[in-house]
Each structure stands twice: as structure tokens, then as C-alpha cells.
Scaffold this motif. Structure first.
Motif, short mmCIF file in Angstrom:
data_model
loop_
_atom_site.label_atom_id
_atom_site.label_comp_id
_atom_site.label_asym_id
_atom_site.label_seq_id
_atom_site.Cartn_x
_atom_site.Cartn_y
_atom_site.Cartn_z
N ASP A 1 -23.11 9.17 0.45
CA ASP A 1 -21.88 9.95 0.63
C ASP A 1 -20.68 9.10 0.22
OD1 ASP A 1 -19.74 11.43 1.41
OD2 ASP A 1 -20.45 11.82 3.44
N ALA A 2 -20.02 9.50 -0.88
CA ALA A 2 -18.89 8.73 -1.38
C ALA A 2 -17.77 8.65 -0.34
CB ALA A 2 -18.36 9.36 -2.67
N GLY A 3 -17.54 9.76 0.37
CA GLY A 3 -16.50 9.77 1.39
C GLY A 3 -16.78 8.79 2.50
N ALA A 4 -18.04 8.73 2.93
CA ALA A 4 -18.41 7.81 4.01
C ALA A 4 -18.27 6.36 3.56
CB ALA A 4 -19.84 8.08 4.46
N VAL A 5 -18.65 6.09 2.30
CA VAL A 5 -18.53 4.73 1.77
C VAL A 5 -17.07 4.30 1.71
CG1 VAL A 5 -18.86 3.29 -0.27
CG2 VAL A 5 -20.68 4.81 0.48
N ILE A 6 -16.22 5.17 1.18
CA ILE A 6 -14.79 4.85 1.12
C ILE A 6 -14.22 4.68 2.52
CG2 ILE A 6 -12.52 5.76 0.47
CD1 ILE A 6 -13.80 6.98 -1.99
N GLY A 7 -14.66 5.53 3.44
CA GLY A 7 -14.21 5.41 4.83
C GLY A 7 -14.58 4.06 5.42
N ASN A 8 -15.80 3.60 5.17
CA ASN A 8 -16.24 2.29 5.67
C ASN A 8 -15.38 1.17 5.08
OD1 ASN A 8 -18.31 3.19 7.33
ND2 ASN A 8 -19.85 3.10 5.71
N VAL A 9 -15.13 1.26 3.78
CA VAL A 9 -14.33 0.22 3.13
C VAL A 9 -12.91 0.19 3.69
CG1 VAL A 9 -13.33 -0.52 0.93
CG2 VAL A 9 -15.70 0.27 1.01
N ILE A 10 -12.34 1.36 3.90
CA ILE A 10 -10.97 1.41 4.44
C ILE A 10 -10.92 0.90 5.87
CG2 ILE A 10 -8.99 2.89 4.93
CD1 ILE A 10 -9.72 2.39 1.95
N ASN A 11 -11.94 1.20 6.66
CA ASN A 11 -12.02 0.66 8.02
C ASN A 11 -12.07 -0.87 7.98
OD1 ASN A 11 -11.98 3.18 9.24
ND2 ASN A 11 -14.22 3.36 9.27
N LEU A 12 -12.84 -1.39 7.04
CA LEU A 12 -12.91 -2.85 6.88
C LEU A 12 -11.55 -3.40 6.45
CD1 LEU A 12 -16.35 -3.12 5.05
CD2 LEU A 12 -15.87 -3.83 7.40
N ALA A 13 -10.86 -2.66 5.58
CA ALA A 13 -9.53 -3.10 5.14
C ALA A 13 -8.55 -3.15 6.30
CB ALA A 13 -9.01 -2.15 4.05
N ASN A 14 -8.64 -2.16 7.20
CA ASN A 14 -7.77 -2.16 8.38
C ASN A 14 -8.07 -3.33 9.30
OD1 ASN A 14 -6.12 0.17 7.93
ND2 ASN A 14 -7.87 1.48 8.41
N VAL A 15 -9.36 -3.64 9.47
CA VAL A 15 -9.76 -4.78 10.30
C VAL A 15 -9.22 -6.07 9.71
CG1 VAL A 15 -11.72 -6.16 11.10
CG2 VAL A 15 -11.81 -3.66 11.25
N ALA A 16 -9.41 -6.23 8.39
CA ALA A 16 -8.94 -7.46 7.73
C ALA A 16 -7.43 -7.58 7.80
CB ALA A 16 -9.41 -7.47 6.27
N ARG A 17 -6.72 -6.47 7.71
CA ARG A 17 -5.25 -6.49 7.73
C ARG A 17 -4.74 -6.89 9.11
NH1 ARG A 17 -1.44 -4.51 4.30
NH2 ARG A 17 0.55 -3.81 5.15
N LYS A 18 -5.42 -6.43 10.15
CA LYS A 18 -4.95 -6.70 11.52
C LYS A 18 -5.45 -8.04 12.06
CE LYS A 18 -4.83 -1.79 12.80
NZ LYS A 18 -5.45 -0.74 13.66
N GLU A 19 -6.72 -8.39 11.75
CA GLU A 19 -7.35 -9.54 12.40
C GLU A 19 -7.74 -10.65 11.45
OE1 GLU A 19 -10.51 -8.25 15.01
OE2 GLU A 19 -9.63 -6.24 15.16
N GLY A 20 -7.61 -10.42 10.14
CA GLY A 20 -7.97 -11.45 9.18
C GLY A 20 -9.37 -11.23 8.60
N LEU A 21 -9.64 -11.92 7.50
CA LEU A 21 -10.92 -11.74 6.80
C LEU A 21 -12.12 -12.17 7.64
CD1 LEU A 21 -10.00 -12.92 3.17
CD2 LEU A 21 -10.32 -10.58 3.98
N LEU A 22 -11.94 -13.17 8.48
CA LEU A 22 -13.08 -13.65 9.28
C LEU A 22 -13.58 -12.59 10.25
CD1 LEU A 22 -11.95 -17.32 10.08
CD2 LEU A 22 -13.58 -16.52 8.34
N ALA A 23 -12.71 -11.66 10.63
CA ALA A 23 -13.12 -10.60 11.56
C ALA A 23 -14.08 -9.61 10.90
CB ALA A 23 -11.88 -9.85 12.07
#
Length: 260
Positions: free
Chosen positions: A73-95
Motif C-alpha cells: 500500500d503506497a499510502g501506508a508506506v508514505i504514512g510510515n515514512v512521514i511518521n518517521l520524519a516527525n519522530v526525527a524532527r522532534k527527537e532526532g535521528l537516533l530516536a
């Protein structure tokens, strides 16, 4: 189970059977064991000669892949990537290492770990693209198995027909036997055409569609991970990843970004 693929195979057989019985013919008159042996046996041995044994066995086993309904599912994949982007933006890449625990796709997880380890962006791209190239090569090898069988099926059908014609011409004294002998000779051509157009070509085509979709989605993953590593805004990343998709699919994806 992919209902469309299974339905296509079944309906194809129904069309052939309908064509036979609609003219009052008997199904049994279309069954000839020597013709089956020549066409199927000959084409299979031809494919065996064209591939290494392990690839030949793998090609046969791959028939189940054409009927699996495990479309990414392309939508689910993009959703996962964006969730990871939000985590990295708030907590850093190590998170991302902890966040990757919920990711099932090994390709995406591998990319996340490369990013977490601080691998250079070009090296991350190179590693993931190399893995993607190897994936495509494996898929093409399996697709090639079915394309080769589709090529050899009709050829061996013609060989069987020629054998039948030679046998018929050697027995021209009995005029009543010419018609049935000709019918049997033509059955091998029918079997060869069915091998190619009823089974092999549809399976190869379905595998190509699945391969193209998987490659696109994995390219989305690569671009998304590199954008995360570069510290881009999740909204910008989302729009960038949607550009890989057709307009209709982009609308279905919707707003995957969530909170920033």
C-alpha cells in the motif's frame, strides 16, 4: 489470494470449454495423451535447458506469487515514512531506531538503521539502490522463466503437429483415418497456444505489474529516508513522495503527514 488472477484463469478455461461444447463436440475428443506429452513435456525440457536447475525449480514454485494478494500500500508506506520524519524532527535521528521496531518491511528497516548509524547520504543511497537492483534481477529471472515457457509452448505445439502430419502422410491408404489423424495432429498446436496464452503470458504479466509496483514503493522509501536524513520538513517530504504516484493514487493517499 488474488481473486482477479484466479478468476482470469478459470474464465479462460470456461471460454475454451464453451467453444468446444457449443458446436456439439465432445471434450474427450480434445484430449490426446501423446499430444500432451509432446507439448508440455517438450516445452518443459526446453525451459530446463535454458535455466540452471535451481532457477528452473524456483520458476515453477513462483506460480504461487501470481495468485498472492500481498500488494504493498503506497499510502501506508508514505504514512510510515512521514511518521518517521516527525519522530526525527522532534527527537532526532537516533530516536528512529526505537521507532523502527514497528516497521515490518526489511528494506525500510535496513535504510533506517543506516541513517541512525550516521552513514553518508550517498552511501545510503548506493547501498539501498544496489539492493533494489538485485531485487529486480531476481524478479526478472522468475519472469523470464514464464516468458521462456510461453515462447517454447507454441513452438513445441508446432513440432507435435509436424510429427502428427508425417505420421498421417505415411498412412494415406486409409482415407477414413486422415480426418481423425489430422485432428490429433492439430491438438498439439492448441495445447501449445493454451500453455502460452492461458497460463504463462498472464502469469508473467502479473509478475511484471507486481515488480513495477514494488520497485516504485521502494524508491519512495529511499527518497523518504534520504529526505529525513537531510532534515527536510515532513510536509515537504510528503509532497515529494506523492510525486512518485499517479494523480489518482495521490488523492487516495490523502494527508499522511500528521503532526509536525
Amino acid at each position: 489470494m488474488d481473486i482477479a488472477s484466479l478468476l482470469g484463469i478459470v474464465l479462460g478455461l470456461v471460454m475454451v470449454v464453451f467453444g468446444i461444447i457449443s458446436n456439439g463436440a465432445s471434450i474427450w475428443s480434445y484430449i490426446d495423451v501423446p499430444s500432451v506429452i509432446i507439448t508440455i513435456g517438450g516445452s518443459v525440457t526446453g525451459v530446463l535447458g535454458a535455466f540452471k536447475l535451481k532457477d528452473f525449480i524456483g520458476g515453477f514454485k513462483s506460480i504461487t506469487l501470481a495468485f498472492k494478494d500481498e500488494v504493498m500500500d503506497a499510502g501506508a508506506v508514505i504514512g510510515n515514512v512521514i511518521n518517521l520524519a516527525n519522530v526525527a524532527r522532534k527527537e532526532g535521528l537516533l530516536a528512529l531506531e526505537e521507532a523502527s521496531g514497528e516497521i515490518e518491511d526489511p528494506f525500510l528497516k535496513k535504510g533506517i538503521m543506516l541513517v541512525v548509524d550516521g552513514t553518508d547520504a550517498e552511501l545510503v543511497r548506493g547501498i539501498l539502490e544496489t539492493e533494489l537492483t538485485c531485487l529486480e534481477d531476481r524478479h526478472k529471472k522468475v519472469i523470464g522463466f514464464w516468458e521462456k515457457w510461453a515462447e517454447l509452448g507454441p513452438a513445441w505445439g508446432m513440432i507435435g503437429t509436424l510429427i502428427g502430419l508425417v505420421n498421417m502422410l505415411n498412412n494415406m491408404e486409409d482415407a477414413s483415418a486422415i480426418g481423425p489423424a489430422m485432428a490429433v495432429a492439430l491438438l498439439t498446436t492448441l495445447y501449445g497456444s493454451m500453455i502460452a496464452n492461458w497460463i504463462c503470458v498472464p502469469i508473467a504479466s502479473k509478475m511484471k505489474v507486481n515488480n513495477d509496483l514494488e520497485v516504485i514503493i521502494k524508491e519512495v522509501m529511499v527518497e523518504g529516508l534520504l529526505s529525513i536524513q537531510a532534515g527536510e520538513n515532513p510536509r515537504v517530504i510528503e509532497e515529494k513522495l506523492k510525486s512518485f504516484l499517479s494523480p489518482a493514487v495521490r488523492n487516495d493517499v490523502g494527508d499522511a503527514g500528521g503532526e509536525e
